[in-house]
Design an enzyme around this catalytic site. Structure first.
Site, mmCIF file in Angstrom:
data_model
loop_
_atom_site.group_PDB
_atom_site.id
_atom_site.type_symbol
_atom_site.label_atom_id
_atom_site.label_comp_id
_atom_site.label_asym_id
_atom_site.label_seq_id
_atom_site.Cartn_x
_atom_site.Cartn_y
_atom_site.Cartn_z
ATOM 1 N N SER A 3 0.844 -1.188 0.000
ATOM 2 C CA SER A 3 0.000 0.000 0.000
ATOM 3 C C SER A 3 0.879 1.239 0.000
ATOM 4 O O SER A 3 2.027 1.199 0.468
ATOM 5 C CB SER A 3 -0.893 0.019 1.248
ATOM 6 O OG SER A 3 -1.522 1.272 1.421
ATOM 7 N N TYR B 81 -1.598 -1.063 10.067
ATOM 8 C CA TYR B 81 -1.734 -1.304 8.625
ATOM 9 C C TYR B 81 -0.456 -0.895 7.892
ATOM 10 O O TYR B 81 0.068 -1.643 7.060
ATOM 11 C CB TYR B 81 -2.928 -0.512 8.108
ATOM 12 C CG TYR B 81 -3.213 -0.673 6.634
ATOM 13 C CD1 TYR B 81 -3.844 -1.810 6.144
ATOM 14 C CD2 TYR B 81 -2.869 0.340 5.735
ATOM 15 C CE1 TYR B 81 -4.120 -1.948 4.797
ATOM 16 C CE2 TYR B 81 -3.136 0.207 4.378
ATOM 17 C CZ TYR B 81 -3.767 -0.934 3.913
ATOM 18 O OH TYR B 81 -4.036 -1.067 2.573
#
Length: 255
Positions: A149, A162
């Site tokens: 990401s 995350y």
């Protein structure tokens, strides 16, 4: 389904293939001639994707898998081996989106959220890769594509679990490429920006407007944008691409 030769005869497992990016990638791989194992914790969703692929003349099977459960992962790969006899590719895109909104900051973060994020988005990828590697080597080599990401590269005031997991996915990707590259293994990652998926659409309209305004390309991503990149990395056109984390984000992160 009009298949091209780029994936003819290949077998690919998509871990997280029941919706969003994973579902669109499974469909695209099937369109290009691959047999696809659509694996997801939501079995009904995986079955729906597999049925859609079959209705278009493609080959697919649905599997239940929870990347937080080692036995579940092992069982999914055994099923693929029993069904198709070989494996040529793995796309890791699964994530537990339920905990993402609880991923606040380091002081307020419930460690259960940290643990679940790591269990699925990092340890789960370790489990799938460990199952895939011997099978890929036995097939004469193959490709693994992980999902990172843009959060791995920028500092954010929230989502530390995350971001840490996705940064670690990059290190894991490079390790696999370095260690097994000479045995025909390619391991790369895609790093999507904000993509128009059902889970992402739960954000407010003002959030989406601000994200579009900030994006250098003037739009947000669609699942096909990521699917096309993943299919390229899984296919035969990318045989000299290894150990890379490729941003697919309209220029949100430039590096």
């Amino acid at each position: 389904m009009s298949a091209t030769s780029s994936m003819d005869g290949k077998v690919v497992l998509v871990a997280g293939g029941g919706s969003g990016i994973g579902a669109r990638t499974a469909q695209l791989l099937a369109e290009r001639g691959a047999a696809v194992a659509v694996a997801d914790v939501a079995m009904e969703a995986a079955e729906q994707v597999a049925r859609s692929i079959a209705s278009e003349g493609g080959t697919a099977t649905a599997l239940h898998v929870d990347l937080g459960d080692e036995e579940s992962v092992r069982g999914a790969f055994s099923h693929v081996e029993d069904t198709y006899g070989q494996l040529h590719g793995l796309f890791n895109v699964a994530a537990d989106m339920r905990v993402l909104r609880e991923d606040t900051d380091l002081l307020d973060l419930d460690l259960a959220v940290w643990d679940r994020t790591m269990a699925v988005a990092l340890r789960g990828y370790v489990l799938t890769i460990r199952e895939a590697l011997p099978r890929l080597i036995d097939s004469g080599g193959g490709s693994i594509v992980n999902t990172s990401s843009g959060a791995a590269f920028v500092g954010e005031p929230q989502r530390p679990a995350y971001a840490a997991a996705k940064a670690a996915v990059g290190a894991l990707t490079r390790h696999v490429a370095s260690r097994w590259g000479r045995q025909g293994i390619r391991c790369n990652a895609v790093a999507p920006g904000l993509v128009n998926t059902p889970s992402a659409r739960t954000n407010s309209e003002s959030f989406w407007d601000a994200a579009v305004t900030a994006n250098p390309s003037g739009r947000l991503g669609e699942p096909l944008d990521i699917a096309t990149a993943a299919a390229f990395l899984l296919g035969g056109e990318s045989t000299w691409v290894n150990g890379q984390v490729i941003g697919v984000d309209g220029g949100s992160v430039m590096r």
